[in-house]
Design a protein around this motif. Structure first.
Motif, PDB file in Angstrom:
ATOM      1  N   GLU A  27       0.860  -1.193   0.000  1.00  0.00           N
ATOM      2  CA  GLU A  27       0.000   0.000   0.000  1.00  0.00           C
ATOM      3  C   GLU A  27       0.891   1.236   0.000  1.00  0.00           C
ATOM      4  OE1 GLU A  27      -3.417   0.224   0.021  1.00  0.00           O
ATOM      5  OE2 GLU A  27      -3.413  -1.946  -0.256  1.00  0.00           O
ATOM      6  N   PRO A  28       0.407   2.352  -0.579  1.00  0.00           N
ATOM      7  CA  PRO A  28       1.185   3.591  -0.461  1.00  0.00           C
ATOM      8  C   PRO A  28       1.341   3.984   1.007  1.00  0.00           C
ATOM      9  CG  PRO A  28      -0.635   3.855  -2.019  1.00  0.00           C
ATOM     10  CD  PRO A  28      -0.831   2.534  -1.330  1.00  0.00           C
ATOM     11  N   VAL A  33      -1.212   8.771   1.317  1.00  0.00           N
ATOM     12  CA  VAL A  33      -2.650   8.562   1.110  1.00  0.00           C
ATOM     13  C   VAL A  33      -3.444   9.684   1.766  1.00  0.00           C
ATOM     14  CG1 VAL A  33      -4.605   7.033   1.617  1.00  0.00           C
ATOM     15  CG2 VAL A  33      -2.407   6.059   0.889  1.00  0.00           C
ATOM     16  N   ARG A  34      -3.060  10.041   2.997  1.00  0.00           N
ATOM     17  CA  ARG A  34      -3.785  11.052   3.773  1.00  0.00           C
ATOM     18  C   ARG A  34      -3.610  12.446   3.186  1.00  0.00           C
ATOM     19  NH1 ARG A  34      -1.400   9.900   8.218  1.00  0.00           N
ATOM     20  NH2 ARG A  34       0.065  11.617   8.158  1.00  0.00           N
ATOM     21  N   LYS A  36      -2.011  13.266   0.236  1.00  0.00           N
ATOM     22  CA  LYS A  36      -1.868  13.252  -1.235  1.00  0.00           C
ATOM     23  C   LYS A  36      -0.482  13.728  -1.677  1.00  0.00           C
ATOM     24  CE  LYS A  36      -6.069  11.868  -2.060  1.00  0.00           C
ATOM     25  NZ  LYS A  36      -6.177  10.593  -1.359  1.00  0.00           N
ATOM     26  N   LEU A  57       0.431  11.852  -5.150  1.00  0.00           N
ATOM     27  CA  LEU A  57      -0.255  10.620  -5.537  1.00  0.00           C
ATOM     28  C   LEU A  57      -1.402  10.927  -6.487  1.00  0.00           C
ATOM     29  CD1 LEU A  57      -0.402   7.544  -5.039  1.00  0.00           C
ATOM     30  CD2 LEU A  57      -1.931   8.038  -3.116  1.00  0.00           C
ATOM     31  N   GLN A  59      -4.782   9.400  -8.781  1.00  0.00           N
ATOM     32  CA  GLN A  59      -5.852   8.419  -8.518  1.00  0.00           C
ATOM     33  C   GLN A  59      -5.531   7.046  -9.087  1.00  0.00           C
ATOM     34  OE1 GLN A  59      -9.523  10.340  -9.815  1.00  0.00           O
ATOM     35  NE2 GLN A  59      -9.985  10.747  -7.669  1.00  0.00           N
TER      36      GLN A  59
END
Length: 126
Positions: A27-28, A33-34, A36, A57, A59
């Protein structure tokens, strides 16, 4: 294109995009993720010095990589490998590269930058 020298600005870029990143942890990173965006380091050649960068990041799982200072000879098809401290986070194949430093310099209005002779008058060569 053949640059006139090894250090020609046409060889330097500070933006690239990868394909979908293969993350070691699958996973990133949570921060990416939080937020971006995330500060980290990267290299695209084995044994090159790590370069500070900001990942953004997308989509589709790809990332934009913005380098703190331009790096030489980034080429589509190479792999960008990302690090946080000593930890390897993952890698992605470089798909696109941003404009070169040379192109960006050409785009600036020539009138704005002082000519070399004017700079020499202000700061005499030692």
């Amino acid at each position: 294109f053949k640059a006139p020298s090894r250090d020609h600005p046409a060889l330097y870029r500070d933006l690239l995009r990868t394909n979908r990143v293969h993350w070691i942890a699958e996973e990133p990173p949570a921060e990416l993720v939080r937020e971006k965006m995330m500060d980290c380091h990267f290299r695209f050649r084995h044994q090159m010095a790590l370069v500070p960068c900001v990942l953004t990041l997308n989509q589709d799982g790809s990332v934009w990589v913005t380098l703190v200072k331009p790096a030489r000879a980034i080429t589509p098809g190479q792999y960008a490998v990302f690090y946080k401290g000593d930890e390897c986070l993952g890698s992605g194949k470089i798909l696109r590269i941003g404009p070169s430093v040379y192109t960006l310099q050409q785009g600036k209005n020539r009138e704005e930058s002082p000519k070399k002779e004017e700079i020499d008058k202000i700061e005499p060569a030692t």
